[in-house]
Design a protein around this motif. Sequence first.
Motif, PDB file in Angstrom:
ATOM      1  N   GLY A  17     -27.824  45.441 -50.483  1.00 22.94           N
ATOM      2  CA  GLY A  17     -27.634  46.803 -49.965  1.00 22.94           C
ATOM      3  C   GLY A  17     -27.612  47.856 -51.067  1.00 22.94           C
ATOM      4  O   GLY A  17     -28.407  47.814 -52.005  1.00 22.94           O
ATOM      5  N   LEU A  18     -26.685  48.796 -50.942  1.00 21.73           N
ATOM      6  CA  LEU A  18     -26.648  49.924 -51.883  1.00 21.73           C
ATOM      7  C   LEU A  18     -26.395  49.474 -53.318  1.00 21.73           C
ATOM      8  O   LEU A  18     -27.046  49.943 -54.245  1.00 21.73           O
ATOM      9  N   GLY A  19     -25.431  48.575 -53.518  1.00 20.90           N
ATOM     10  CA  GLY A  19     -25.067  48.153 -54.872  1.00 20.90           C
ATOM     11  C   GLY A  19     -26.241  47.544 -55.615  1.00 20.90           C
ATOM     12  O   GLY A  19     -26.467  47.836 -56.803  1.00 20.90           O
ATOM     13  N   THR A  36     -21.200  42.802 -59.549  1.00 19.99           N
ATOM     14  CA  THR A  36     -20.139  41.880 -59.148  1.00 19.99           C
ATOM     15  C   THR A  36     -20.061  41.826 -57.633  1.00 19.99           C
ATOM     16  O   THR A  36     -20.370  42.802 -56.951  1.00 19.99           O
ATOM     17  N   ASP A  37     -19.661  40.664 -57.114  1.00 22.80           N
ATOM     18  CA  ASP A  37     -19.608  40.530 -55.649  1.00 22.80           C
ATOM     19  C   ASP A  37     -18.867  39.236 -55.290  1.00 22.80           C
ATOM     20  O   ASP A  37     -18.854  38.297 -56.081  1.00 22.80           O
ATOM     21  N   VAL A  38     -18.291  39.191 -54.084  1.00 21.46           N
ATOM     22  CA  VAL A  38     -17.771  37.912 -53.579  1.00 21.46           C
ATOM     23  C   VAL A  38     -18.935  36.974 -53.345  1.00 21.46           C
ATOM     24  O   VAL A  38     -18.789  35.754 -53.396  1.00 21.46           O
ATOM     25  N   SER A 155      -9.978  52.724 -38.612  1.00 14.58           N
ATOM     26  CA  SER A 155      -9.621  52.175 -39.931  1.00 14.58           C
ATOM     27  C   SER A 155     -10.573  52.666 -41.009  1.00 14.58           C
ATOM     28  O   SER A 155     -10.166  52.977 -42.132  1.00 14.58           O
ATOM     29  N   TYR A 156     -11.868  52.732 -40.661  1.00 13.40           N
ATOM     30  CA  TYR A 156     -12.895  53.145 -41.636  1.00 13.40           C
ATOM     31  C   TYR A 156     -12.723  54.626 -41.984  1.00 13.40           C
ATOM     32  O   TYR A 156     -12.811  55.005 -43.144  1.00 13.40           O
ATOM     33  N   ASN A 157     -12.474  55.470 -40.963  1.00 13.96           N
ATOM     34  CA  ASN A 157     -12.220  56.895 -41.236  1.00 13.96           C
ATOM     35  C   ASN A 157     -11.050  57.055 -42.199  1.00 13.96           C
ATOM     36  O   ASN A 157     -11.120  57.817 -43.172  1.00 13.96           O
ATOM     37  N   PHE A 190     -25.617  56.874 -42.107  1.00 15.67           N
ATOM     38  CA  PHE A 190     -26.221  55.570 -41.825  1.00 15.67           C
ATOM     39  C   PHE A 190     -27.422  55.335 -42.737  1.00 15.67           C
ATOM     40  O   PHE A 190     -28.400  56.081 -42.674  1.00 15.67           O
ATOM     41  N   THR A 191     -27.332  54.301 -43.552  1.00 11.95           N
ATOM     42  CA  THR A 191     -28.383  53.998 -44.529  1.00 11.95           C
ATOM     43  C   THR A 191     -28.815  52.554 -44.334  1.00 11.95           C
ATOM     44  O   THR A 191     -27.979  51.682 -44.060  1.00 11.95           O
ATOM     45  N   ARG A 192     -30.110  52.317 -44.454  1.00 10.57           N
ATOM     46  CA  ARG A 192     -30.667  51.009 -44.103  1.00 10.57           C
ATOM     47  C   ARG A 192     -30.188  49.886 -45.019  1.00 10.57           C
ATOM     48  O   ARG A 192     -30.814  49.575 -46.021  1.00 10.57           O
ATOM     49  N   THR A 193     -29.042  49.295 -44.688  1.00  7.77           N
ATOM     50  CA  THR A 193     -28.512  48.099 -45.363  1.00  7.77           C
ATOM     51  C   THR A 193     -27.871  47.239 -44.256  1.00  7.77           C
ATOM     52  O   THR A 193     -27.659  47.733 -43.142  1.00  7.77           O
ATOM     53  N   PRO A 194     -27.504  45.987 -44.582  1.00  7.85           N
ATOM     54  CA  PRO A 194     -26.938  45.124 -43.534  1.00  7.85           C
ATOM     55  C   PRO A 194     -25.667  45.670 -42.873  1.00  7.85           C
ATOM     56  O   PRO A 194     -25.317  45.276 -41.755  1.00  7.85           O
TER      57      PRO A 194
HETATM   58  N1  LIG Z   1     -25.130  51.666 -45.445  1.00  9.51           N
HETATM   59  C1  LIG Z   1     -24.488  52.672 -44.888  1.00  9.51           C
HETATM   60  O1  LIG Z   1     -24.892  53.172 -43.828  1.00  9.51           O
HETATM   61  C2  LIG Z   1     -23.280  53.251 -45.535  1.00  9.51           C
HETATM   62  C3  LIG Z   1     -22.870  54.537 -45.140  1.00  9.51           C
HETATM   63  C4  LIG Z   1     -21.734  55.078 -45.726  1.00  9.51           C
HETATM   64  C5  LIG Z   1     -21.043  54.377 -46.676  1.00  9.51           C
HETATM   65  N2  LIG Z   1     -21.452  53.133 -47.035  1.00  9.51           N
HETATM   66  C6  LIG Z   1     -20.662  52.420 -48.038  1.00  9.51           C
HETATM   67  O2  LIG Z   1     -21.510  51.953 -49.057  1.00  9.51           O
HETATM   68  C7  LIG Z   1     -20.922  50.806 -49.677  1.00  9.51           C
HETATM   69  C8  LIG Z   1     -21.972  49.706 -49.798  1.00  9.51           C
HETATM   70  O3  LIG Z   1     -22.321  49.297 -48.489  1.00  9.51           O
HETATM   71  P1  LIG Z   1     -23.752  48.713 -48.099  1.00  9.51           P
HETATM   72  O4  LIG Z   1     -24.336  49.630 -47.122  1.00  9.51           O
HETATM   73  O5  LIG Z   1     -24.528  48.347 -49.286  1.00  9.51           O
HETATM   74  O6  LIG Z   1     -23.263  47.427 -47.296  1.00  9.51           O
HETATM   75  P2  LIG Z   1     -23.565  45.867 -47.502  1.00  9.51           P
HETATM   76  O7  LIG Z   1     -22.760  45.184 -46.466  1.00  9.51           O
HETATM   77  O8  LIG Z   1     -25.033  45.653 -47.537  1.00  9.51           O
HETATM   78  O9  LIG Z   1     -22.983  45.551 -48.962  1.00  9.51           O
HETATM   79  C9  LIG Z   1     -21.632  45.503 -49.243  1.00  9.51           C
HETATM   80  C10 LIG Z   1     -21.426  44.503 -50.362  1.00  9.51           C
HETATM   81  O10 LIG Z   1     -20.019  44.477 -50.643  1.00  9.51           O
HETATM   82  C11 LIG Z   1     -19.647  43.106 -50.814  1.00  9.51           C
HETATM   83  N3  LIG Z   1     -18.225  42.915 -50.534  1.00  9.51           N
HETATM   84  C12 LIG Z   1     -17.595  42.958 -49.330  1.00  9.51           C
HETATM   85  N4  LIG Z   1     -16.299  42.642 -49.476  1.00  9.51           N
HETATM   86  C13 LIG Z   1     -16.095  42.413 -50.801  1.00  9.51           C
HETATM   87  C14 LIG Z   1     -14.970  42.040 -51.580  1.00  9.51           C
HETATM   88  N5  LIG Z   1     -13.777  41.818 -51.012  1.00  9.51           N
HETATM   89  N6  LIG Z   1     -15.127  41.904 -52.912  1.00  9.51           N
HETATM   90  C15 LIG Z   1     -16.343  42.115 -53.490  1.00  9.51           C
HETATM   91  N7  LIG Z   1     -17.442  42.431 -52.813  1.00  9.51           N
HETATM   92  C16 LIG Z   1     -17.319  42.582 -51.471  1.00  9.51           C
HETATM   93  C17 LIG Z   1     -20.530  42.340 -49.853  1.00  9.51           C
HETATM   94  O11 LIG Z   1     -20.623  40.962 -50.191  1.00  9.51           O
HETATM   95  C18 LIG Z   1     -21.850  43.081 -49.994  1.00  9.51           C
HETATM   96  O12 LIG Z   1     -22.662  42.545 -51.010  1.00  9.51           O
HETATM   97  C19 LIG Z   1     -19.689  50.448 -48.835  1.00  9.51           C
HETATM   98  O13 LIG Z   1     -18.531  50.945 -49.456  1.00  9.51           O
HETATM   99  C20 LIG Z   1     -19.947  51.181 -47.532  1.00  9.51           C
HETATM  100  O14 LIG Z   1     -18.767  51.482 -46.842  1.00  9.51           O
HETATM  101  C21 LIG Z   1     -22.551  52.552 -46.498  1.00  9.51           C
END
Ligand SMILES: NC(=O)c1ccc[n+]([C@@H]2O[C@H](COP(=O)([O-])OP(=O)(O)OC[C@H]3O[C@@H](n4cnc5c(N)ncnc54)[C@H](O)[C@@H]3O)[C@@H](O)[C@H]2O)c1
Length: 256
Positions: A17-19, A36-38, A155-157, A190-194
């Motif tokens: 996703g974003l990271g 870094t990631d779980v 919770s998210y808000n 909303f951004t195209r990630t899982p």
């Molecule tokens: N995609 C969107 O629409 C969107 C919109 C607003 C904000 N965000 C924020 O962007 C950030 C990244 O989200 P994303 O869209 O890439 O989602 P994603 O689910 O694709 O990626 C999230 C990543 O965080 C990791 N993660 C989850 N719990 C963890 C933990 N306890 N320790 C370490 N890693 C952990 C997951 O394994 C995953 O790789 C998040 O904070 C999300 O809230 C995303």
Amino acid sequence: MGRVAGKKVFITGGAQGLGACFGRMLADEGAKVALTDVNFEGANETAAAINETHPGAAFAYHHDVTSKDDWSRSLGEAAEAMGGISVLINNAGIGAAGNIETETYENWRRTQEIDVDAIFVGTQLAMPYLKDNQPGSIINISSVAGLMADGMMLSYNAAKSAVWMMSKSIALHCARAGYDLRCNSVHPVFTRTPIIDPLIDLGGGGDLGEKKLTRQIPLQRLGEPEDVGYCILYLASDESRFVTASEFKIDGGITA
Ligand SMILES: NC(=O)c1ccc[n+]([C@@H]2O[C@H](COP(=O)([O-])OP(=O)(O)OC[C@H]3O[C@@H](n4cnc5c(N)ncnc54)[C@H](O)[C@@H]3O)[C@@H](O)[C@H]2O)c1
């Protein structure tokens, strides 16, 4: 010279996703990145793909952001590998759906633990590294959900608005202390990630579910990870050297 040449960037949630996108874009512009990631396997695959085009630029660590020990270990190892840490991107996060009548306390706690508490714990532990590698930048990924509410995102808000204000407090402290260390929050729509798959499913799935999300966005499309990545590049670079305690909405106009 790339826009972030010489920067040493620690990115949580870097497996996908974003990271993962931030890692790729920052490495393309000359940074070293610790992902870094779980999900260590995912982080490792992303780092390996980056290293194919930028040998030695990316590192991967197993890291649960809710664990203080994991933070200490991965910060130490990443600093050793990269020669320090000058940019921290608190990106790992989870979504949460539920209203005041349906949300469980366990889910509320879990959301705060990953989306908010981890940023406090991790940023505090990262401060010595960031102070040693000035100029530095702390980038906290909040959401438009930190700025506007939805009945189903209790919770998210709460979590994402905490990240917004926390970022300003960190920024003001660093400024008053005289550190060349900035802190800002980023608020994607909303951004195209899982992470948005459950929202698309909730709206009927596929094109229908996606349409229900996009029709709320003035620019009439979902965000792409790169749309957020360009903001990250700016905030990680010295181009943003006078920018701190600000919020960056990457939202196609939705918060207007
Ligand atoms: N995609 C969107 O629409 C969107 C919109 C607003 C904000 N965000 C924020 O962007 C950030 C990244 O989200 P994303 O869209 O890439 O989602 P994603 O689910 O694709 O990626 C999230 C990543 O965080 C990791 N993660 C989850 N719990 C963890 C933990 N306890 N320790 C370490 N890693 C952990 C997951 O394994 C995953 O790789 C998040 O904070 C999300 O809230 C995303």
